[in-house]
Every structure is written in C-alpha cells, then in structure tokens.
Design a protein around this motif. Structure first.
Motif, PDB file in Angstrom:
ATOM      1  N   GLU A 178     -20.108  31.190  57.135  1.00  0.00           N
ATOM      2  CA  GLU A 178     -20.232  32.027  58.335  1.00  0.00           C
ATOM      3  C   GLU A 178     -21.572  31.912  59.039  1.00  0.00           C
ATOM      4  O   GLU A 178     -21.772  32.542  60.069  1.00  0.00           O
ATOM      5  CB  GLU A 178     -19.959  33.500  57.985  1.00  0.00           C
ATOM      6  CG  GLU A 178     -20.934  34.066  56.967  1.00  0.00           C
ATOM      7  CD  GLU A 178     -20.869  35.569  56.827  1.00  0.00           C
ATOM      8  OE1 GLU A 178     -20.019  36.214  57.465  1.00  0.00           O
ATOM      9  OE2 GLU A 178     -21.695  36.121  56.062  1.00  0.00           O
ATOM     10  N   HIS A 179     -22.505  31.146  58.505  1.00  0.00           N
ATOM     11  CA  HIS A 179     -23.831  31.070  59.137  1.00  0.00           C
ATOM     12  C   HIS A 179     -24.008  29.847  60.028  1.00  0.00           C
ATOM     13  O   HIS A 179     -25.018  29.724  60.696  1.00  0.00           O
ATOM     14  CB  HIS A 179     -24.938  31.076  58.071  1.00  0.00           C
ATOM     15  CG  HIS A 179     -25.036  32.361  57.302  1.00  0.00           C
ATOM     16  ND1 HIS A 179     -25.810  32.502  56.177  1.00  0.00           N
ATOM     17  CD2 HIS A 179     -24.466  33.579  57.511  1.00  0.00           C
ATOM     18  CE1 HIS A 179     -25.704  33.740  55.716  1.00  0.00           C
ATOM     19  NE2 HIS A 179     -24.890  34.414  56.501  1.00  0.00           N
TER      20      HIS A 179
ATOM     21  N   ARG B 178     -24.942  47.404  49.595  1.00  0.00           N
ATOM     22  CA  ARG B 178     -24.583  46.023  49.927  1.00  0.00           C
ATOM     23  C   ARG B 178     -25.414  45.495  51.100  1.00  0.00           C
ATOM     24  O   ARG B 178     -25.929  44.386  51.062  1.00  0.00           O
ATOM     25  CB  ARG B 178     -23.071  45.976  50.234  1.00  0.00           C
ATOM     26  CG  ARG B 178     -22.599  44.766  50.986  1.00  0.00           C
ATOM     27  CD  ARG B 178     -22.793  43.476  50.194  1.00  0.00           C
ATOM     28  NE  ARG B 178     -22.436  42.315  50.996  1.00  0.00           N
ATOM     29  CZ  ARG B 178     -23.264  41.693  51.830  1.00  0.00           C
ATOM     30  NH1 ARG B 178     -24.520  42.075  51.942  1.00  0.00           N
ATOM     31  NH2 ARG B 178     -22.859  40.657  52.521  1.00  0.00           N
TER      32      ARG B 178
ATOM     33  N   HIS C 288     -18.962  38.354  50.734  1.00  0.00           N
ATOM     34  CA  HIS C 288     -17.687  38.863  51.243  1.00  0.00           C
ATOM     35  C   HIS C 288     -16.583  38.252  50.376  1.00  0.00           C
ATOM     36  O   HIS C 288     -15.801  37.418  50.833  1.00  0.00           O
ATOM     37  CB  HIS C 288     -17.558  38.474  52.712  1.00  0.00           C
ATOM     38  CG  HIS C 288     -18.857  38.601  53.466  1.00  0.00           C
ATOM     39  ND1 HIS C 288     -19.404  39.826  53.780  1.00  0.00           N
ATOM     40  CD2 HIS C 288     -19.735  37.676  53.922  1.00  0.00           C
ATOM     41  CE1 HIS C 288     -20.559  39.627  54.420  1.00  0.00           C
ATOM     42  NE2 HIS C 288     -20.785  38.332  54.513  1.00  0.00           N
TER      43      HIS C 288
ATOM     44  N   HIS D 231     -22.630  34.558  49.108  1.00  0.00           N
ATOM     45  CA  HIS D 231     -24.024  34.288  49.475  1.00  0.00           C
ATOM     46  C   HIS D 231     -24.790  34.064  48.188  1.00  0.00           C
ATOM     47  O   HIS D 231     -24.841  34.956  47.332  1.00  0.00           O
ATOM     48  CB  HIS D 231     -24.625  35.447  50.261  1.00  0.00           C
ATOM     49  CG  HIS D 231     -23.978  35.634  51.600  1.00  0.00           C
ATOM     50  ND1 HIS D 231     -23.766  34.596  52.470  1.00  0.00           N
ATOM     51  CD2 HIS D 231     -23.486  36.734  52.213  1.00  0.00           C
ATOM     52  CE1 HIS D 231     -23.172  35.038  53.562  1.00  0.00           C
ATOM     53  NE2 HIS D 231     -22.986  36.332  53.430  1.00  0.00           N
TER      54      HIS D 231
HETATM   55 ZN   LIG Z   1     -22.667  37.527  55.143  1.00  0.00          ZN
END
Ligand SMILES: [Zn+2]
Ligand SMILES: O=C(O)CC[C@@H](O)C(=O)O
Length: 464
Positions: free
Chosen positions: A420-421, A325, A374, A381
C-alpha cells in the motif's frame, strides 16, 4: 535552458500561483517521510488551477524539465522526493472542495484536499469517506490516489481507487483528460481512470477527483484480543467473518505494543501478555450483533486461540483501543527503523511471516523485529530497529541484505513487494519480484504513450 530561465518562465506560467526557491522551501517540499534521499529540487511551483498545471507540464515538455508532484509528503517510498534538480509541483493551493451532489453521494475535490478535510466534509453532510490511515491529517487526496493508498478499513471498504467516480488529469503530453464523467456504470473500453490511480505521477498529474461517499457506520465497536500464537490470527479472523461484517482486522506483536506503551498516553488493554494481538472493529448495529460477537469471542477462548480480550463500551474507549495500533509507527520512529510494506493472500500470512522472522533472526539475532499491519487483507508492515550500538551505515547495509531475503520469500509466496505504500525510488530495484518482465515491458509502453519525453516523476517505479 538555464536554471534561472526556467524559474523566470515558471513565474509567468502560474501568475497568481507561487514559485518558491528559498532553501527551506526546497528542503521541505523536496521530500516525503522517507529519510534516505537528500532533497535537491530546483524550484517549487504551487499552481491554483488545472490549466496552470497544464501550462507547467507543456513548458516542461518543450524544455525537457523533470517534474515531481508533491501532496502531503507523507509517503514512505520516496515517490514524491525530488533529489535531482527537478521542479516540484505542489498541490497545497489546490485544496478546495468544488462541488457536492447529495443525491449522487459524490464530492468533487481538488487534488490538494487533505484526507481529513474530505472525511470531515462527508461527516458534516451526514455521510462517510471510509479510506483512513494514521496520516489522514496531512496526506492529500491527489497523493492518496497516485499511490492508491489503503489503510485500516480496506477489509470492508477497499482501497482509494474504489472510491473514485471521476478523475481530471494532466497527462505527460500536456492534455487535460476528464475521465469516467463521475458515472457508476460506463463500459466504454479501457478505463483510463485506473491507470492514473497508483501510477505515482509517472503518467500524468491528478488535479481533481470526484469521490464517492457512503452511509455513516453505526456504533463502531472495537475488540482487542491477546492471541496464543500467530496462526490464531487467522483462526479468529475466519471465525468472526462467518457471522460479523468486520470493518477492520489489524494485528500487532507484543514488541510493537511495548513501544507504544513506553511512548506514553496509552494504557495496556489487559494484564495478560500475548505474543500477538488482534484488533477487530465492527458495527454493533443491534444487541444481536453484540451477542454474536461475544459468543464468537468465547468460542475463540475455548479453542485456546485467545488468551484475553477487551471490548469497547463507548466511542472514546474504541478510539483509545485504536491508539494501540495507530501509534506504533510514531512510537518507533525515533529508532530510524528499516521499513517494509508487503502482502500475500490471507491464507499464507502465518507461514510467510514466520519464514521472514526466521531468516532475519538466524542472520541478525540482535535485530529487533516489530510486526504490525492490516492482517485481515494480507498486508504486513515489517519494521526492524537498529541495535543501539550499531552504526547507521552498517545497519542499513545489512538491511539491504534483509530486503533480498524478504523479497525472495515474497516472490515464492506470490506476494507483493509493496502492498500500500507504492514503489517510488525505495522499491524500484525490486519490482521484478512482483511483476513479470512481460508486465514491466507493458508498463514501459504505457509510460511512453502518456509521457513520451519522460518528464513526469522520472526515476520512480522504474527507470526508463
Ligand atoms: Zn499501513
Ligand atoms: O510505518 C509503517 O511501517 C506503516 C505505516 C502505515 O501504513 C500504518 O499502517 O501504520
């Protein structure tokens, strides 16, 4: 003020700190991991203390100099890119752990402490800092907090913000605020700490953070399962969650795994091919937990959801399975992929992913789509690889169109354009797909309060 005067003044403000102007330093400190913007900062300042940061911010206010904060520069949304002659404030020289309280289980860090440094410090003291991601070896705490970084253990431990007991910031007006006093309970009105977390340095710069630690996990065990189809990712998740307290639930597509295997050093988990794979992690604290997990695995096989699976028998094996992963991003990096980081509530994930797959495949059948992420917390993603024979410009033009389709689908499913980015420059034009006009107006109002002159990381999240 002329550029030379700004540089000369900065030198007087940070005394023992440093001011860099070499082209190589400007190039290095002026960017993050995003590739689409050319770095063009005026100078790089490396302060050593909160007071030095304050002096630089006050000077920038008086002279209307734009500042960009820079941590480990591993961001993927251009939140730390200085493309317009800004002064970069880099935290590399503020990398000390200042204090540790074993009884409070907290550690006070300067903003430039590297994530892995904090993780190792916790481990050396018999504790655990649970926020983790592939870039932990270079990302810095200040950057993690400014973007509220998530990563691979969010399903159990939450995001970076959940681990902050206290925060020291320099606001855009040049005030030093010491927020929340490291308290567990403190209901005294607005919690300003959480405004600065995730603000990408647009309200002020985080200079210190007191982070909470927790007990070390016991016997972390990893399962990789080959799934019959996408909806089964959710069937398996729901089945395990009933009995097992998962510390991670990740997924990746067959194509993603093929790239990791071709990249080398990692073995396929089993021979059976599956369209998607799930990676589960849990604490095998007793034989009973292990037996429960095996029984659930068998149930998933009987239901036809899981085609094959493997379970780690040692820490080394667990780490090796994680490589499947964690190496996806680096294995596809040479193909300069289009990247997107999006989320929806868990129950909508299969429908959401399928809709995006369909619209991209329908219009651009030669695009190779790589899915991973996730999935246990609804964060996907999406990476798309450029066809070998297509010019970069044509590819990125077409990807602008992909963005619109993707964000329309995100909006329809009440999802997020950035899970999350962060927003940075990459996603600011799409903020309205997730935040309402009224919300954005309040965001601007808050910006005005803390940074009235608009000098703190201008052009990130939204334009003024
Ligand atoms: Zn990530
Ligand atoms: O490269 C990406 O698209 C995601 C990077 C990172 O958030 C990960 O989960 O590996």
């Amino acid at each position: 003020m002329k550029p030379e005067q700004i540089i000369a003044s900065l030198k007087t403000l940070v005394d023992d700190g440093k001011v860099l102007t070499d082209p190589a330093d400007l190039e290095n400190y002026g960017k993050d991991w995003t590739k689409q913007y050319a770095p063009r900062p005026l100078a790089i300042v490396l302060p050593k203390t909160t007071e030095q940061v304050q002096a630089v911010v006050k000077f920038a206010n008086e002279n209307r100099v734009a500042l960009v904060p820079s941590g480990g520069r591993t961001g993927l949304s251009a939140g730390a890119v200085a493309a317009n002659g800004e002064v970069v404030l880099a935290f590399d020289n503020m990398n000390r752990i200042l204090d540790f309280s074993p009884s409070d289980r907290t550690v006070r860090c300067q903003a430039g402490v590297v994530t892995e440094q904090l993780q190792t410090f916790a481990e050396d003291n018999g504790l655990f800092y649970p926020v983790d991601f592939a870039s932990a070896g270079s990302s810095q705490l200040g950057g993690n907090l400014s973007t509220n970084a998530g990563g691979i253990k969010v399903i159990r431990y939450g995001m970076s913000r959940d681990w902050v007991a206290g925060l020291k910031v320099v606001t855009g007006k040049g005030d030093i605020l010491d927020l929340n006093l490291d308290l567990e309970k403190n209901n005294t009105g607005y919690d300003l700490r959480h405004l600065f977390i995730g603000a990408e340095g647009t309200l002020g710069f985080i200079t210190e953070a007191t982070m909470k630690l927790t007990r070390q996990p016991t016997n972390l065990t990893v399962m990789v399962l080959g799934l019959a189809d996408l909806t089964n990712t959710m069937d398996v998740l729901q089945t395990f969650l009933k009995t097992v307290d998962l510390t991670a639930y990740e997924f990746f597509s067959h194509q993603a795994m093929q790239h990791v295997l071709a990249h080398g050093q990692v073995q396929a988990p089993f021979d059976t091919e599956a369209p998607y794979y799930a990676l589960l992690e849990f604490e095998a604290v007793s034989d009973q937990v292990m037996d429960d997990a095996m029984a659930l695995f068998e149930q998933c096989v009987e239901n036809g959801w899981v085609l094959d699976g493997v379970i780690s028998q040692s820490e080394t094996q667990a780490n090796n399975l994680w490589q499947l992963r964690e190496r996806i991003s680096e294995s596809i990096a040479p193909r300069t992929p289009y990247k997107n980081d999006i989320s929806v509530v868990v129950s909508k994930v299969p429908e959401f992913l399928t809709e995006i797959d369909q619209v991209v495949n329908e219009h651009y059948p030669d695009f190779e789509i790589i899915w991973f992420g996730h999935i246990g917390d609804g964060n996907l993603h999406l990476n798309i690889l450029k066809p070998e024979d297509m010019a970069k410009e044509e590819f990125f033009d077409k990807c602008q169109q992909v963005n619109k389709w993707v964000f329309d689908i995100v909006q329809r499913h009440r999802g997020s354009i950035s899970a999350e980015h962060g927003v940075g420059m990459v996603k600011k034009d799409y903020l309205q797909y997730t935040r309402s006009p009224a919300e954005i107006a309040y965001l601007r109002g808050i910006k005005q309060v803390f940074d009235p002159n608009g000098i703190m990381n201008p052009g990130k999240i939204f334009d003024l």
